[in-house]
Scaffold this motif. Sequence first.
Motif, PDB file in Angstrom:
ATOM      1  N   CYS A  57      64.149  30.516  36.152  1.00 48.89           N
ATOM      2  CA  CYS A  57      63.000  30.935  36.943  1.00 48.89           C
ATOM      3  C   CYS A  57      62.099  31.806  36.074  1.00 48.89           C
ATOM      4  N   PHE A  58      60.845  31.379  35.923  1.00 47.72           N
ATOM      5  CA  PHE A  58      59.859  32.165  35.188  1.00 47.72           C
ATOM      6  C   PHE A  58      58.547  32.145  35.951  1.00 47.72           C
ATOM      7  N   ALA A  59      57.768  33.221  35.806  1.00 47.95           N
ATOM      8  CA  ALA A  59      56.486  33.293  36.502  1.00 47.95           C
ATOM      9  C   ALA A  59      55.511  32.246  35.963  1.00 47.95           C
ATOM     10  N   ARG A  60      55.446  32.148  34.649  1.00 45.42           N
ATOM     11  CA  ARG A  60      54.483  31.242  34.009  1.00 45.42           C
ATOM     12  C   ARG A  60      55.135  30.548  32.813  1.00 45.42           C
ATOM     13  N   MET A  61      54.615  29.383  32.466  1.00 44.12           N
ATOM     14  CA  MET A  61      55.195  28.631  31.358  1.00 44.12           C
ATOM     15  C   MET A  61      55.092  29.408  30.049  1.00 44.12           C
ATOM     16  N   ALA A  62      54.002  30.171  29.880  1.00 41.60           N
ATOM     17  CA  ALA A  62      53.826  30.932  28.643  1.00 41.60           C
ATOM     18  C   ALA A  62      54.825  32.072  28.509  1.00 41.60           C
ATOM     19  N   ASP A  63      55.536  32.395  29.598  1.00 41.01           N
ATOM     20  CA  ASP A  63      56.507  33.497  29.578  1.00 41.01           C
ATOM     21  C   ASP A  63      57.871  33.074  29.045  1.00 41.01           C
ATOM     22  N   ILE A  64      58.091  31.787  28.803  1.00 41.43           N
ATOM     23  CA  ILE A  64      59.440  31.294  28.533  1.00 41.43           C
ATOM     24  C   ILE A  64      59.755  31.376  27.040  1.00 41.43           C
ATOM     25  N   PRO A  65      60.663  32.273  26.637  1.00 33.74           N
ATOM     26  CA  PRO A  65      61.076  32.296  25.228  1.00 33.74           C
ATOM     27  C   PRO A  65      62.085  31.185  24.948  1.00 33.74           C
ATOM     28  N   PHE A  66      62.185  30.777  23.717  1.00 37.66           N
ATOM     29  CA  PHE A  66      63.167  29.786  23.256  1.00 37.66           C
ATOM     30  C   PHE A  66      62.993  28.417  23.940  1.00 37.66           C
ATOM     31  N   LEU A  67      61.785  28.142  24.440  1.00 39.43           N
ATOM     32  CA  LEU A  67      61.576  26.915  25.201  1.00 39.43           C
ATOM     33  C   LEU A  67      61.774  25.675  24.340  1.00 39.43           C
ATOM     34  N   GLN A  68      61.218  25.662  23.145  1.00 42.83           N
ATOM     35  CA  GLN A  68      61.349  24.487  22.283  1.00 42.83           C
ATOM     36  C   GLN A  68      62.818  24.213  21.968  1.00 42.83           C
ATOM     37  N   GLU A  69      63.580  25.246  21.696  1.00 43.82           N
ATOM     38  CA  GLU A  69      65.006  25.069  21.407  1.00 43.82           C
ATOM     39  C   GLU A  69      65.744  24.479  22.603  1.00 43.82           C
ATOM     40  N   LEU A  70      65.436  24.973  23.794  1.00 42.01           N
ATOM     41  CA  LEU A  70      66.102  24.474  24.998  1.00 42.01           C
ATOM     42  C   LEU A  70      65.741  23.016  25.263  1.00 42.01           C
ATOM     43  N   GLN A  71      64.456  22.682  25.106  1.00 44.25           N
ATOM     44  CA  GLN A  71      64.039  21.299  25.348  1.00 44.25           C
ATOM     45  C   GLN A  71      64.658  20.343  24.330  1.00 44.25           C
ATOM     46  N   GLN A  72      64.747  20.775  23.084  1.00 43.05           N
ATOM     47  CA  GLN A  72      65.359  19.928  22.060  1.00 43.05           C
ATOM     48  C   GLN A  72      66.833  19.691  22.360  1.00 43.05           C
ATOM     49  N   LEU A  73      67.529  20.741  22.798  1.00 46.16           N
ATOM     50  CA  LEU A  73      68.940  20.579  23.146  1.00 46.16           C
ATOM     51  C   LEU A  73      69.088  19.629  24.322  1.00 46.16           C
ATOM     52  N   CYS A  74      68.191  19.740  25.302  1.00 48.41           N
ATOM     53  CA  CYS A  74      68.251  18.847  26.463  1.00 48.41           C
ATOM     54  C   CYS A  74      68.053  17.386  26.054  1.00 48.41           C
ATOM     55  N   GLU A  75      67.204  17.155  25.041  1.00 45.69           N
ATOM     56  CA  GLU A  75      66.927  15.782  24.591  1.00 45.69           C
ATOM     57  C   GLU A  75      68.070  15.197  23.772  1.00 45.69           C
ATOM     58  N   THR A  76      68.815  16.052  23.084  1.00 41.81           N
ATOM     59  CA  THR A  76      69.820  15.550  22.135  1.00 41.81           C
ATOM     60  C   THR A  76      71.261  15.697  22.610  1.00 41.81           C
ATOM     61  N   ALA A  77      71.497  16.550  23.614  1.00 40.51           N
ATOM     62  CA  ALA A  77      72.864  16.798  24.072  1.00 40.51           C
ATOM     63  C   ALA A  77      73.091  16.145  25.433  1.00 40.51           C
ATOM     64  N   PRO A  78      73.873  15.077  25.510  1.00 38.84           N
ATOM     65  CA  PRO A  78      74.082  14.389  26.788  1.00 38.84           C
ATOM     66  C   PRO A  78      74.814  15.235  27.829  1.00 38.84           C
ATOM     67  N   TRP A  79      75.438  16.316  27.402  1.00 38.95           N
ATOM     68  CA  TRP A  79      76.191  17.164  28.323  1.00 38.95           C
ATOM     69  C   TRP A  79      75.331  18.259  28.955  1.00 38.95           C
ATOM     70  N   PHE A  80      74.035  18.350  28.560  1.00 41.68           N
ATOM     71  CA  PHE A  80      73.198  19.459  28.997  1.00 41.68           C
ATOM     72  C   PHE A  80      71.955  18.983  29.731  1.00 41.68           C
ATOM     73  N   ASP A  81      71.642  19.664  30.841  1.00 47.52           N
ATOM     74  CA  ASP A  81      70.434  19.373  31.623  1.00 47.52           C
ATOM     75  C   ASP A  81      69.687  20.680  31.863  1.00 47.52           C
ATOM     76  N   LEU A  82      68.361  20.603  31.838  1.00 54.34           N
ATOM     77  CA  LEU A  82      67.515  21.782  31.953  1.00 54.34           C
ATOM     78  C   LEU A  82      66.520  21.607  33.095  1.00 54.34           C
ATOM     79  N   ARG A  83      66.434  22.647  33.955  1.00 48.34           N
ATOM     80  CA  ARG A  83      65.438  22.666  35.029  1.00 48.34           C
ATOM     81  C   ARG A  83      64.773  24.034  35.036  1.00 48.34           C
ATOM     82  N   ILE A  84      63.440  24.048  35.086  1.00 47.33           N
ATOM     83  CA  ILE A  84      62.698  25.301  34.986  1.00 47.33           C
ATOM     84  C   ILE A  84      61.740  25.405  36.161  1.00 47.33           C
ATOM     85  N   HIS A  85      61.945  26.398  37.009  1.00 47.68           N
ATOM     86  CA  HIS A  85      61.053  26.655  38.138  1.00 47.68           C
ATOM     87  C   HIS A  85      59.984  27.661  37.711  1.00 47.68           C
ATOM     88  N   ILE A  86      58.714  27.291  37.918  1.00 45.24           N
ATOM     89  CA  ILE A  86      57.576  28.146  37.606  1.00 45.24           C
ATOM     90  C   ILE A  86      57.030  28.693  38.927  1.00 45.24           C
TER      91      ILE A  86
END
Length: 359
Positions: A164-193
């Motif tokens: 949960c983040f107020a705004r997309m610009a507030d999210i640290p480590f976003l690129q790392e999390l998205q890359q892990l979600c794309e490459t790791a079949p065991w991981f799923d990411l959901r972000i509420h703005i």
Amino acid sequence: MSAALQAGSMLARCAAARAEAGGVMVYTLRVQGASAQFLGGLRPGRHVAIEHADASGTMQQRLYSITRYEPCSEHDGAGQFDIAVKSSGRGSVSDHMHAVLRAGSTLPLGGVAGDITADLVLGLDSLVMLAGGIGLTLPLALLRELDRLRQQGQRVPRTTLLLCFARMADIPFLQELQQLCETAPWFDLRIHITREDIAAHGPFVPGRPSQQSLLALGQPQAVVICGGHAFAQTFREHARACFPGAIQHIEAFTPPAASTAQPGETAQACQLQIAHSGQIVEAASGKSLLEILEGVGIAIRSQCRAGICGSCRIRITGGSSRLEADFCLSDREKEAGYALACCTFPSAGHIHVDLKPGA
């Protein structure tokens, strides 16, 4: 944070500092000459106690998540770890660290604490992590460790991280999390703005998560909840309702909110009597018992200041107090008068405070 802080103090040198999104600085700290016991405790997901002044110059001790750790070499006896520190804009310890901590700076370490590490969730089939704001640092540490272990051939749980983040610009480590979600079949990411008008796309979902949002995550065997005190309390209750069979692991990163007088409400006199010493203290309105005692120089043990670790466990009788939710005392203990000083806000009357209820 149930593990006690290790005694003693040592210095760490800041090896690097870099900015992340959302007002977050990542510091790489290198500690030398530490005991093998201390270095062995520097595990991702645990917390390191750092002693640093706030903007007023008052020395404080605060806990920061270890988001990455590189073991020491056999030659120099040093260990290197990362922490992520978010500015608050309120003259806090974190704000002062942003202002003065640079590569080459040194700062005292008080010890390590916490028991939510990758070892705690290995062997599970499914895991859900719920995090708000800088509470992301603990899930990030766990994800990095799980990914490392998976690459070594170990089985890791199917893991969903809901942020949960107020705004997309507030999210640290976003690129790392998205890359892990794309490459790791065991991981799923959901972000509420929550405070920005966006259309649902990829991992992004507009609005606050509802119980339906949680139910859509299935029935995990364990839930890790990390965020401010109010976030941790709210999602503890949501998780109990949605995942009744799941083990809960909770970290809160801020103290309970200070009480405020309601319109038309008159402040009432409140006194604390300290057991054993008999000392009488006038209780300042709106402050936690921990803040009141520290303000008059009465020694009281504390670590997390957020109702997690139980270090500031006390017993109170008499008077009137507002007890904010904590995450470690049982109902039986509360019925017997036990409380946490960081979650207790005296409001009226004569209150007897035993700072050493087990003594």
